[in-house]
Design an enzyme around this catalytic site. Sequence first.
Site, mmCIF file in Angstrom:
data_model
loop_
_atom_site.group_PDB
_atom_site.id
_atom_site.type_symbol
_atom_site.label_atom_id
_atom_site.label_comp_id
_atom_site.label_asym_id
_atom_site.label_seq_id
_atom_site.Cartn_x
_atom_site.Cartn_y
_atom_site.Cartn_z
ATOM 1 N N SER A 42 4.050 24.563 -4.687
ATOM 2 C CA SER A 42 2.749 24.241 -4.104
ATOM 3 C C SER A 42 2.999 23.477 -2.815
ATOM 4 O O SER A 42 4.090 22.929 -2.612
ATOM 5 C CB SER A 42 1.945 23.379 -5.084
ATOM 6 O OG SER A 42 0.821 22.800 -4.460
ATOM 7 N N TYR A 70 0.812 16.837 -11.977
ATOM 8 C CA TYR A 70 0.990 18.137 -11.318
ATOM 9 C C TYR A 70 1.933 18.003 -10.124
ATOM 10 O O TYR A 70 2.886 18.779 -9.973
ATOM 11 C CB TYR A 70 -0.368 18.666 -10.865
ATOM 12 C CG TYR A 70 -0.316 19.979 -10.124
ATOM 13 C CD1 TYR A 70 -0.137 21.179 -10.801
ATOM 14 C CD2 TYR A 70 -0.456 20.028 -8.736
ATOM 15 C CE1 TYR A 70 -0.095 22.393 -10.126
ATOM 16 C CE2 TYR A 70 -0.424 21.229 -8.048
ATOM 17 C CZ TYR A 70 -0.241 22.406 -8.751
ATOM 18 O OH TYR A 70 -0.196 23.594 -8.070
#
Length: 240
Positions: free
Chosen positions: A131, A144
């Site tokens: 990400s 996350y």
Amino acid sequence: MSRLQGRKALVTGAASGIGAATVKRLQADGATVLACDITSEGLGGDVRHTGNLADSNVIAALEQAARSQLGGLDILVNNAGVCPVGTLDDLTDEQWQFGLDVNLLAPARLTKACLQMLRASKAGRVINTGSILSRYGDAGLGAYVASKHAILGFTRSLAMELGSDGVTVNCVQPGCIVTGMTRGMLENGAAAEYYRDKSALKRLGEPEDIADVIAFLASDDARFITGQGIIADGGVMTHS
């Protein structure tokens, strides 16, 4: 196109979003694809397998499916992911562990299980989905963000381990992509407008934007690229 003709691929998180788009793109490029997700709904591919990647038995079954039904493996796309949400005050140990199990440990375990096949390939590829938060941070996403930082570090380390075997290892780092995971957030018009305005291209990303990058990294065109985090975010982070 046929640049992946004869190649055998395994894609996790393949029932929707980036994973589903990747399955279609790899097939379009000529690859035979084993697709895996926790649900069978929407699952494509030439061979399908359902299961929770946090379960070691599922990892073993995927390795066996690649070996027996594909006849080997050239391309491993570790795409399955989850996004625990909460501040440090709110996150539970179970949420932390869930994020690490799926976003980091499952890719490590599955890659390890498939190493023999990848080393035997003439064009072994491991492609992990990270990400833009593999590099940056955001409030309320500590579990996350930590797992996505970790998958980028794992990518770089593994690239050094497998380079002598001719296996490349890279990490795609998507920005704001319209998927099932982000759709709830983006239904808030202000959030969608915020990310669209930050983008140099003035649009949100689509799963196909990332699938095309993955297909490139899987191809011979990317044979000299390894250990890299490839940001694909429409230029969102260029001025951050």
